[in-house]
Design a protein around this motif. Structure first.
Motif, PDB file in Angstrom:
ATOM      1  N   HIS A  60      -1.540   3.760  -5.100  1.00  0.00           N
ATOM      2  CA  HIS A  60      -2.863   3.650  -5.726  1.00  0.00           C
ATOM      3  C   HIS A  60      -3.293   2.190  -5.898  1.00  0.00           C
ATOM      4  O   HIS A  60      -4.365   1.933  -6.452  1.00  0.00           O
ATOM      5  N   LEU A  61      -2.463   1.250  -5.503  1.00  0.00           N
ATOM      6  CA  LEU A  61      -2.705  -0.189  -5.573  1.00  0.00           C
ATOM      7  C   LEU A  61      -2.727  -0.733  -7.000  1.00  0.00           C
ATOM      8  O   LEU A  61      -2.286  -1.853  -7.253  1.00  0.00           O
TER       9      LEU A  61
ATOM     10  N   GLY B 231       0.813  -1.205   0.000  1.00  0.00           N
ATOM     11  CA  GLY B 231       0.000   0.000   0.000  1.00  0.00           C
ATOM     12  C   GLY B 231       0.846   1.253   0.000  1.00  0.00           C
ATOM     13  O   GLY B 231       1.942   1.294  -0.542  1.00  0.00           O
ATOM     14  N   ASP B 232       0.339   2.280   0.652  1.00  0.00           N
ATOM     15  CA  ASP B 232       0.999   3.583   0.654  1.00  0.00           C
ATOM     16  C   ASP B 232       1.968   3.704   1.827  1.00  0.00           C
ATOM     17  O   ASP B 232       2.354   2.703   2.438  1.00  0.00           O
ATOM     18  N   SER B 233       2.344   4.938   2.155  1.00  0.00           N
ATOM     19  CA  SER B 233       3.330   5.157   3.220  1.00  0.00           C
ATOM     20  C   SER B 233       2.775   4.808   4.601  1.00  0.00           C
ATOM     21  O   SER B 233       3.552   4.623   5.544  1.00  0.00           O
ATOM     22  N   ILE B 234       1.449   4.696   4.736  1.00  0.00           N
ATOM     23  CA  ILE B 234       0.886   4.253   6.010  1.00  0.00           C
ATOM     24  C   ILE B 234       1.194   2.772   6.220  1.00  0.00           C
ATOM     25  O   ILE B 234       1.402   2.323   7.346  1.00  0.00           O
ATOM     26  N   ALA B 235       1.247   2.016   5.137  1.00  0.00           N
ATOM     27  CA  ALA B 235       1.650   0.608   5.241  1.00  0.00           C
ATOM     28  C   ALA B 235       3.090   0.515   5.726  1.00  0.00           C
ATOM     29  O   ALA B 235       3.429  -0.336   6.562  1.00  0.00           O
TER      30      ALA B 235
ATOM     31  N   ARG C  95      -6.565  -3.866   5.524  1.00  0.00           N
ATOM     32  CA  ARG C  95      -6.544  -2.885   6.612  1.00  0.00           C
ATOM     33  C   ARG C  95      -7.274  -1.647   6.126  1.00  0.00           C
ATOM     34  O   ARG C  95      -6.944  -1.078   5.086  1.00  0.00           O
ATOM     35  N   THR C  96      -8.268  -1.257   6.882  1.00  0.00           N
ATOM     36  CA  THR C  96      -9.141  -0.181   6.431  1.00  0.00           C
ATOM     37  C   THR C  96      -8.503   1.194   6.588  1.00  0.00           C
ATOM     38  O   THR C  96      -7.459   1.359   7.219  1.00  0.00           O
TER      39      THR C  96
ATOM     40  N   GLY D 185      -5.139   1.280   1.237  1.00  0.00           N
ATOM     41  CA  GLY D 185      -5.068   2.391   0.283  1.00  0.00           C
ATOM     42  C   GLY D 185      -6.120   3.429   0.624  1.00  0.00           C
ATOM     43  O   GLY D 185      -7.237   3.076   1.026  1.00  0.00           O
ATOM     44  N   GLY D 186      -5.784   4.692   0.472  1.00  0.00           N
ATOM     45  CA  GLY D 186      -6.775   5.713   0.809  1.00  0.00           C
ATOM     46  C   GLY D 186      -6.377   7.137   0.480  1.00  0.00           C
ATOM     47  O   GLY D 186      -6.931   7.778  -0.407  1.00  0.00           O
TER      48      GLY D 186
END
Length: 417
Positions: A189-190, A138-142, A288-289, A228-229
Motif C-alpha cells: 500500500h506504500l 512496492g507490491d509483489s509486481i515490484a 513505474r505505472t 502500487g496498484g
C-alpha cells in the motif's frame, strides 16, 4: 575562409567567441567519449541466440521518441534466459515448469512507433550502475520486476545475498564485480497499513502516514523504483489524521463507503512527500505505472482466467474504468511531485509501462503458477507475469532511460563548467 576573418572585431569579442567554440568542441568530445565507453560492452553468444548490441547509443532523434507508445512485434531470438538457466524465478511465475503448453508468449519485443528500443544489455546496465544501488519499492509486481532483472543479469554475474533479514519481501543482492546493490522492499500500500486481524483480508490503510519499513531505508540509494496498484482494489478501511474517513468492500456497520480514487490519490501524495522530504537523499526516483490485470469471464475469485496466447494490437483494446482513473491519478500526482523535486534538485522519472502491458493478456501465469494437483484453493493468476515473459521489457525501458539520463547529465555538467 569567412568564419576566420576577424578584421574590425573587438578583441574581447574574439576571445569570447573562441571560448564558446572551445566549450562546444569539448562538450561534443566528452559526450562522444562517454557514449563510446558505455557502448563497448558486447554481449556474448548464448544458447538462446545472440542479443545484438545496438550500433549506436541515444541520439537526438531518440530523445524525441516516446518509447512507451508502440506495438509488440515478433522476436524469434527470445528469450535470453529460461526457467532452467535462471535460479531467481519465483515458483508462482515459473510457468513453463508448471506445464504451460505454449511458448510463443516469450517471443515478442516492444517496438516504439517512432524509433527502435534496444534489447537489454546486461553488460551496459552493470557498467552504468557500477558503484551504485537500486531499490524496488512496492507490491509483489515490484518483486516480479526485480526477479526478471536478476535473470537478465545472470548471464554476467550471480549476485551475493546480503539481505539484512530472512524475509523474501526484503531482499538485498550485491554484484561484487561492479559494486552494485539491488534491493526489494515489499510495501503493497506504500503507506502505513496493517491487517485488521490475522484472519481477515481487510486492511487498515493510513493514507497520510509513511511506511517506515522502506522510507527509513532508501536515502542512500541512487535509484528508487516505486509502484502500487492491485492491493487498492481489495477490502480497505481508510484512515486520515488517525480517523476513519471511509472504506471499500469492508462490509462494516455504520461505515461510509469511500471513493477509491480519493484514497489512492492521497497515498501517492504521501509517498512522494516521503521521498522529497528525505534528508540527504540525492537519488533518482522512478514511478513505474500500473500493470493492468487481464481476468476474463469472471473476477479473480469468481472463475476469471487469462488464456490468450498472443498480444493485442493497440487498436484492439484500451485502458478504461478504474485502470484508466488510477493511471490518471498517478500521472497527476507524479507531475506535481516532479515540479517540487526540481526545486530541491531531485530527479523524478516516469517509467510508463501501462500501455505496453495492457496489450499482453498472454503473459500471465493463469493456472500455470502451481501444480494442478495441489490440495488447496487456488485462483488463476492474471496479475503477475511469467518469467521469462513480457515483464523483461521493463528492463529494456529502464536501461534506455538510464542511458539517456547519462547523456543529459554529461551535457549539463559540461555546460556548467
Amino acid at each position: 575562409m569567412k568564419f576566420l576573418h576577424i578584421e574590425n572585431t573587438n578583441p574581447k569579442q574574439t576571445v569570447s567567441k573562441i571560448c564558446i567554440l572551445t566549450c562546444i568542441i569539448l562538450l561534443i568530445f566528452t559526450v562522444t567519449t562517454a557514449l563510446l565507453k558505455i557502448n563497448r560492452y558486447k554481449l556474448p553468444s548464448t544458447a538462446f541466440g545472440d542479443l545484438k548490441e545496438p550500433e549506436s547509443l541515444p541520439s537526438a532523434s531518440v530523445k524525441k521518441c516516446d518509447i512507451f507508445s508502440g506495438e509488440w512485434v515478433p522476436n524469434p531470438e527470445a528469450p535470453y534466459y529460461t526457467n532452467t538457466t535462471c535460479w531467481a524465478i519465483h515458483e508462482h511465475q515459473n510457468c513453463m515448469k508448471h506445464g504451460r503448453p505454449d511458448s510463443e508468449f516469450m517471443k515478442w519485443r516492444w517496438k516504439p512507433n517512432e524509433c527502435e528500443l534496444p534489447m537489454f544489455n546486461p553488460f551496459q546496465f552493470l557498467e552504468i550502475m557500477r558503484g551504485k544501488s537500486m531499490a524496488f519499492v512496492g507490491d509483489s509486481i515490484a518483486r516480479n520486476h526485480m526477479q526478471s532483472m536478476i535473470c537478465l543479469l545472470s548471464r554476467v554475474e550471480r549476485p551475493i545475498d546480503v539481505s539484512h533479514m530472512n524475509d523474501f519481501s526484503f531482499k538485498r543482492w550485491k554484484y561484487s564485480s561492479y559494486n552494485f546493490t539491488m534491493a526489494n522492499y515489499w510495501t503493497p500500500h506504500l503507506v502505513r497499513a496493517k491487517k485488521m486481524d490475522s484472519n481477515s483480508a481487510l486492511f487498515n490503510v493510513y493514507i497520510d502516514e509513511l511506511d517506515e519499513t522502506w522510507t527509513t531505508q532508501i536515502k542512500d540509494f541512487d535509484h528508487v523504483i516505486i509502484n502500487g496498484g492491485q492491493w487498492f482494489l481489495g477490502p480497505i478501511v481508510f484512515y486520515e489524521k488517525q480517523k476513519v474517513v471511509g472504506c471499500q468492500y469492508c462490509d462494516l456497520a455504520n461505515m461510509t463507503h469511500s471513493n477509491l480514487y480519493y484514497g489512492y490519490r492521497k497515498v501517492f501524495r504521501t509517498t512522494f512527500r516521503s521521498i522529497l522530504s528525505l534528508e540527504n537523499f540525492k537519488g533518482t526516483t522512478f514511478l513505474r505505472t500500473f500493470s493492468p490485470s487481464h481476468f476474463e469471464n469472471g473476477l479473480w475469485n469468481k472463475g476469471g482466467k487469462c488464456v490468450r496466447t498472443k498480444p493485442f494490437r493497440s487498436n484492439e483494446t484500451k485502458l478504461e474504468g478504474y485502470d484508466l482513473e488510477l493511471h490518471k491519478i498517478r500521472l497527476e500526482e507524479f507531475k506535481v511531485a516532479m515540479k517540487e523535486g526540481r526545486k530541491k534538485g531531485l530527479k523524478l522519472m516516469l517509467l510508463d509501462t501501462t500501455q505496453a502491458m495492457l496489450l499482453r493478456p498472454d503473459g500471465h501465469p493463469n493456472k500455470y503458477g502451481y501444480w494442478p494437483n495441489e490440495n488447496m484453493t487456488l485462483y488463476n493468476d492474471c496479475v503477475h507475469w511469467c518469467l521469462p515473459g513480457p515483464i523483461d521489457t521493463w528492463s529494456d525501458f529502464l536501461l534506455q532511460m538510464l542511458k539517456m539520463e547519462n547523456v543529459r547529465s554529461i551535457s549539463t555538467n559540461m555546460l556548467h563548467r
